[in-house]
Write a protein that holds these residues in place. Sequence first.
Motif, PDB file in Angstrom:
ATOM      1  N   TYR A 131      10.532  10.456  11.223  1.00 30.00           N
ATOM      2  CA  TYR A 131       9.750  10.030  10.070  1.00 30.00           C
ATOM      3  C   TYR A 131       8.674   9.065  10.546  1.00 30.00           C
ATOM      4  N   ALA A 132       7.416   9.407  10.257  1.00 28.51           N
ATOM      5  CA  ALA A 132       6.276   8.652  10.765  1.00 28.51           C
ATOM      6  C   ALA A 132       5.512   8.000   9.622  1.00 28.51           C
ATOM      7  N   TYR A 133       5.069   6.781   9.850  1.00 26.51           N
ATOM      8  CA  TYR A 133       4.263   6.042   8.887  1.00 26.51           C
ATOM      9  C   TYR A 133       2.793   6.409   9.079  1.00 26.51           C
ATOM     10  N   LEU A 134       2.099   6.612   7.978  1.00 27.61           N
ATOM     11  CA  LEU A 134       0.662   6.852   8.047  1.00 27.61           C
ATOM     12  C   LEU A 134      -0.061   5.520   8.197  1.00 27.61           C
ATOM     13  N   ASP A 135      -0.775   5.363   9.300  1.00 23.24           N
ATOM     14  CA  ASP A 135      -1.522   4.136   9.579  1.00 23.24           C
ATOM     15  C   ASP A 135      -2.978   4.511   9.833  1.00 23.24           C
ATOM     16  N   SER A 136      -3.741   4.627   8.752  1.00 25.67           N
ATOM     17  CA  SER A 136      -5.126   5.074   8.885  1.00 25.67           C
ATOM     18  C   SER A 136      -6.002   4.042   9.578  1.00 25.67           C
ATOM     19  N   GLY A 137      -5.510   2.813   9.712  1.00 27.06           N
ATOM     20  CA  GLY A 137      -6.269   1.797  10.429  1.00 27.06           C
ATOM     21  C   GLY A 137      -6.022   1.797  11.921  1.00 27.06           C
ATOM     22  N   ASN A 138      -5.116   2.658  12.386  1.00 31.47           N
ATOM     23  CA  ASN A 138      -4.842   2.788  13.815  1.00 31.47           C
ATOM     24  C   ASN A 138      -5.819   3.818  14.379  1.00 31.47           C
ATOM     25  N   ILE A 139      -6.824   3.334  15.086  1.00 30.12           N
ATOM     26  CA  ILE A 139      -7.958   4.174  15.479  1.00 30.12           C
ATOM     27  C   ILE A 139      -7.957   4.388  16.988  1.00 30.12           C
ATOM     28  N   GLY A 140      -8.134   5.644  17.411  1.00 34.73           N
ATOM     29  CA  GLY A 140      -8.161   5.958  18.829  1.00 34.73           C
ATOM     30  C   GLY A 140      -8.088   7.460  19.029  1.00 34.73           C
ATOM     31  N   ASP A 141      -7.828   7.878  20.274  1.00 38.93           N
ATOM     32  CA  ASP A 141      -7.801   9.306  20.548  1.00 38.93           C
ATOM     33  C   ASP A 141      -6.397   9.885  20.538  1.00 38.93           C
ATOM     34  N   ALA A 142      -5.360   9.059  20.335  1.00 38.31           N
ATOM     35  CA  ALA A 142      -3.985   9.556  20.265  1.00 38.31           C
ATOM     36  C   ALA A 142      -3.647   9.897  18.818  1.00 38.31           C
ATOM     37  N   LEU A 143      -2.986  11.047  18.619  1.00 35.41           N
ATOM     38  CA  LEU A 143      -2.580  11.444  17.279  1.00 35.41           C
ATOM     39  C   LEU A 143      -1.424  10.592  16.770  1.00 35.41           C
ATOM     40  N   PHE A 144      -0.573  10.173  17.699  1.00 37.80           N
ATOM     41  CA  PHE A 144       0.627   9.431  17.330  1.00 37.80           C
ATOM     42  C   PHE A 144       0.681   8.123  18.119  1.00 37.80           C
ATOM     43  N   PHE A 145       1.316   7.136  17.529  1.00 36.27           N
ATOM     44  CA  PHE A 145       1.475   5.836  18.174  1.00 36.27           C
ATOM     45  C   PHE A 145       2.928   5.417  18.014  1.00 36.27           C
TER      46      PHE A 145
END
Length: 454
Positions: free
Chosen positions: A354-368
Amino acid sequence: MMYRYFSRMPAWKALGVVCLWMAVSVAAEAQTISPEFTRTIRHNPDGSVTLGMGDKAGIVQGMHAGDPHAVQTMLASQTPFWSLLAASVLARMQGDFTQSDKQANRMVAYLEREGGLRDLEPLVMYAEILKAGNAGLAGSWKDWLVALHGLQGKYEKPLRDFFRIPSLKFINMDHITLNVPTEDLPTPSVDWAPVNHVDYVKTSQRKAVPGINPVVPVLINQQKVDAVLDTGVFISILPNEYLKSGGFKSIGKVSNSFDAEGRSDTGPLVVVDNLTIGKTVFHNVIFQTTTAKKTILGLQILKQFPHFHMTDTGVTFGPAAEYDCHRAMLLSSDPSANSAYLVFPVVSDQSVRYAYLDSGNIGDALFFEHVPYFSPEEQKQATSFRALTTTGVGTFLAVYRPMTATVDGVKLTGKVQKALRHIPSLIPDFLLTSALLQHGSFYFDFPTHTLCYK
């Protein structure tokens, strides 16, 4: 006194009701705290003592993680109290805050039938904390502050007296310090335009970082500001520098509010008279002020947007905006709702996370992903990187790994950025970043409890 209540309850019943907050068994002449509860009292290195919530069944953990399995299991068990708690939590996770309140009221009624002094019953307090959180998620910041402010006056001193810890801090019940009486808090309202479309602005702040940067132009008290649409933050953020221009009402502080890095941030709360996004105007909007250099519109505001649609170029919202999403919402939150996240099931290697949507996490990786340690191979490959947070620039040690996963039926092949955790586990473990906007769009609508990626 707390002792009076527990002296009335037989030990077997106290242990049977067992706690979320605590299970206390009182012998003839002495009080003892069950091992279940001692795990929720933490003596910290700085000398402070904190009290949190936890339960053997994993209901609270499931709500925080956005994972409904333990909650659904307890709901099916039909166990007294636990099934009522599970029903309240599951309704909240699905965005039905009215139903969550109904189940919390049933919890209170069940506990009152068990006897005892309601005002000092910690399990009843927990039910009321759930309801206070629901008030904020379903309504406005004012509803949330008023509810929590009432609870802390009702419960903090009795519990501190009971445990004989005058400085006891409450992890899951924010301490609200208000500068004004609750009846004088301004009432939020919105003048909706039927349809709004706002394109992202082009910023130089992240030229070196690829990805989608969801920054939109807004007006704050008629002053032009670029603001990040960040579903990874709940209470919206306003840099201190804007306070110099005046026009902001300071209303107090929230002591246990956590920023995007999981750190306690006690910046003052202010109320903005007007916030304009597109053609829609919000009145009396709450912000938390920090030393950060960017303005953030968090989920506390974004959840109010009907028919919200986020793409790689901008956002569309409004009561009459087109909306095509029917999947049931999944929401993560802490009990008092000082944080909340939109949650997506991610299928990878035939397992579900289960993944949290973090639209403020910006970069080239799809997942963090935050991890407590690296493997020996990852340690060799890890490099440090700098990233903006709500409190400024932070440095992380991270490594990239390829990853293929499916989100809402959309198959994605890209990278996961694994960062070494350097803060407490209050932060999410697994995130969806804004880079997913390069492959699809996000939709959500709180009134209909729906959430999609496609």
